[in-house]
Design an enzyme around this catalytic site. Structure first.
Site, PDB file in Angstrom:
ATOM      1  N   ASP A 107     -15.158  -5.395 -18.862  1.00 41.53           N
ATOM      2  CA  ASP A 107     -13.774  -5.389 -19.348  1.00 41.53           C
ATOM      3  C   ASP A 107     -13.763  -6.047 -20.714  1.00 41.53           C
ATOM      4  O   ASP A 107     -13.336  -7.183 -20.882  1.00 41.53           O
ATOM      5  CB  ASP A 107     -12.879  -6.142 -18.357  1.00 41.53           C
ATOM      6  CG  ASP A 107     -11.418  -6.122 -18.750  1.00 41.53           C
ATOM      7  OD1 ASP A 107     -11.064  -5.357 -19.669  1.00 41.53           O
ATOM      8  OD2 ASP A 107     -10.629  -6.868 -18.148  1.00 41.53           O
ATOM      9  N   ASP A 117     -22.161 -15.444 -23.297  1.00 33.52           N
ATOM     10  CA  ASP A 117     -22.117 -14.121 -23.898  1.00 33.52           C
ATOM     11  C   ASP A 117     -22.599 -13.104 -22.860  1.00 33.52           C
ATOM     12  O   ASP A 117     -23.634 -13.291 -22.219  1.00 33.52           O
ATOM     13  CB  ASP A 117     -23.025 -14.096 -25.130  1.00 33.52           C
ATOM     14  CG  ASP A 117     -22.898 -12.808 -25.913  1.00 33.52           C
ATOM     15  OD1 ASP A 117     -23.279 -11.748 -25.382  1.00 33.52           O
ATOM     16  OD2 ASP A 117     -22.403 -12.848 -27.044  1.00 33.52           O
ATOM     17  N   GLY A 118     -21.852 -12.013 -22.694  1.00 35.23           N
ATOM     18  CA  GLY A 118     -22.167 -11.035 -21.657  1.00 35.23           C
ATOM     19  C   GLY A 118     -23.550 -10.441 -21.775  1.00 35.23           C
ATOM     20  O   GLY A 118     -24.266 -10.286 -20.777  1.00 35.23           O
ATOM     21  N   HIS A 174      -6.172  -2.281 -14.788  1.00 35.35           N
ATOM     22  CA  HIS A 174      -6.960  -3.132 -13.901  1.00 35.35           C
ATOM     23  C   HIS A 174      -7.205  -2.490 -12.539  1.00 35.35           C
ATOM     24  O   HIS A 174      -8.290  -2.631 -11.967  1.00 35.35           O
ATOM     25  CB  HIS A 174      -6.286  -4.493 -13.751  1.00 35.35           C
ATOM     26  CG  HIS A 174      -6.319  -5.305 -15.002  1.00 35.35           C
ATOM     27  ND1 HIS A 174      -5.198  -5.863 -15.577  1.00 35.35           N
ATOM     28  CD2 HIS A 174      -7.362  -5.640 -15.822  1.00 35.35           C
ATOM     29  CE1 HIS A 174      -5.544  -6.508 -16.675  1.00 35.35           C
ATOM     30  NE2 HIS A 174      -6.846  -6.394 -16.850  1.00 35.35           N
ATOM     31  N   THR A 227     -13.390  -6.102 -25.144  1.00 34.15           N
ATOM     32  CA  THR A 227     -12.560  -5.644 -26.241  1.00 34.15           C
ATOM     33  C   THR A 227     -13.183  -4.369 -26.815  1.00 34.15           C
ATOM     34  O   THR A 227     -14.237  -3.916 -26.365  1.00 34.15           O
ATOM     35  CB  THR A 227     -12.490  -6.710 -27.344  1.00 34.15           C
ATOM     36  OG1 THR A 227     -13.824  -6.995 -27.793  1.00 34.15           O
ATOM     37  CG2 THR A 227     -11.859  -7.994 -26.813  1.00 34.15           C
ATOM     38  N   ASP A 228     -12.538  -3.783 -27.816  1.00 37.31           N
ATOM     39  CA  ASP A 228     -13.129  -2.631 -28.485  1.00 37.31           C
ATOM     40  C   ASP A 228     -14.419  -3.056 -29.194  1.00 37.31           C
ATOM     41  O   ASP A 228     -14.633  -4.251 -29.424  1.00 37.31           O
ATOM     42  CB  ASP A 228     -12.131  -2.044 -29.489  1.00 37.31           C
ATOM     43  CG  ASP A 228     -11.015  -1.285 -28.796  1.00 37.31           C
ATOM     44  OD1 ASP A 228     -11.269  -0.149 -28.375  1.00 37.31           O
ATOM     45  OD2 ASP A 228      -9.901  -1.840 -28.657  1.00 37.31           O
ATOM     46  N   PRO A 253     -16.920  -9.701 -31.477  1.00 42.38           N
ATOM     47  CA  PRO A 253     -17.728 -10.161 -30.345  1.00 42.38           C
ATOM     48  C   PRO A 253     -17.972  -9.097 -29.279  1.00 42.38           C
ATOM     49  O   PRO A 253     -18.970  -9.146 -28.567  1.00 42.38           O
ATOM     50  CB  PRO A 253     -16.891 -11.325 -29.779  1.00 42.38           C
ATOM     51  CG  PRO A 253     -16.055 -11.782 -30.913  1.00 42.38           C
ATOM     52  CD  PRO A 253     -15.746 -10.553 -31.714  1.00 42.38           C
TER      53      PRO A 253
END
Length: 286
Positions: free
Chosen positions: A159, A141-142, A65, A161-162, A166
């Site tokens: 930031d 949703d980004g 972070h 997930t892999d 999603p």
């Protein structure tokens, strides 16, 4: 039953895994979007996993972070409006809001349940950041947000997930096109980009897909023990080609003036983190 008898095995990579000893499971649920588990581990404090993949641990989250927040923010030097895509555990929001020049930080998270569970079970990650009046939380949703929002930002941080489930859309050209439209002139984009030794295809793909939209695309790195297999890479993109090469003395002055206390990031680490191993250089150069 001994502590070591209950275990969580992550299997992000085919044929190779890491295992955490579990003291006790704090929360487990299947949400509308993903399977979430938070448990007390034997050696890494509290741990969160999504769809069987470790996302964060109390013991080493500060490395990830701090680097994802402070490298772009100190490089920019004057960021007032920041956008975070993902980051539901709150650790990145916590670090961004340490910069007093940041007037507003919008965080777009797809799943309110992730935020709620992390505030309850991983409170040290957000450390009250979700109650900060400078934070604006959007459940969306980004990719939808960056393609449709009507404002621009000085710094955008992904930031995610892999690129599985999603999180996959946050590594695509339409997402990067949305990033470009939401980034102010001279703005900086940075994103989680996997462990480069184990996930070289992610580095190559990001370079190919991001380059058409931002003049300077590169990567910076940090070693995060939880993300096993080598160094974690972070994607970098900006139309300001000087942002990646801010002099060390300037970084040191900005860092000192900020009064921010860190455990991993410092100006010397910042200056060196853009140096890439040759295998990464070879991968992104084709």
């Amino acid at each position: 039953m001994s502590e070591q008898q209950l275990q969580f095995q992550e299997k992000l990579h085919d044929g190779w895994a890491q295992t955490f000893g579990i003291k006790n499971v704090l929360f487990e649920s299947k949400t509308d979007h993903q399977h979430l588990i938070i448990f007390e581990s034997v050696s890494f404090g509290r741990v969160m996993a999504l769809d069987g993949i470790i996302q964060t641990t109390e013991r080493d989250e500060f490395i990830y972070h701090e680097m994802l927040a402070h490298v772009p923010l100190f490089a920019h030097g004057e960021a007032k409006d920041v956008l975070i895509i993902g980051g539901g555990d709150g650790g990145l929001l916590r670090e961004v809001l340490k910069h007093q020049n940041v007037a507003h930080c919008t965080q777009v998270e797809i799943d309110q349940a992730v935020i709620d569970m992390c505030v309850e079970y991983l409170p040290n990650h957000s450390a009250g950041a979700y109650d900060n009046p400078r934070a604006n939380i959007v459940i969306d949703d980004g990719i939808n947000y960056v393609q449709n929002c009507d404002r621009q930002f000085d710094v955008i941080l992904s930031d995610s997930t892999d690129p599985i489930g999603p999180g996959e859309v946050l590594f695509t050209s339409p997402f990067y096109e949305g990033i470009k439209r939401c980034l102010k002139p001279g703005g900086i984009f940075a994103a989680q980009n996997g462990v480069s030794f184990m996930q070289q295809d992610e580095v190559k793909t990001t370079k190919q897909r991001l380059s058409p939209y931002l003049a300077d695309t590169h990567f910076f790195t940090a070693a995060v023990p939880t993300y096993v297999g080598g160094i974690m890479t972070f994607a970098w993109g900006s139309d300001n080609t000087a942002a990646r090469n801010v002099p060390l003395e300037t970084l040191a002055a900005r860092y000192a003036e900020s009064g921010i206390k860190t455990r991993f990031y410092n100006p010397a680490v910042h200056a060196g983190c853009f140096a890439l191993p040759q295998y990464v250089v070879d991968a992104i150069e084709g």
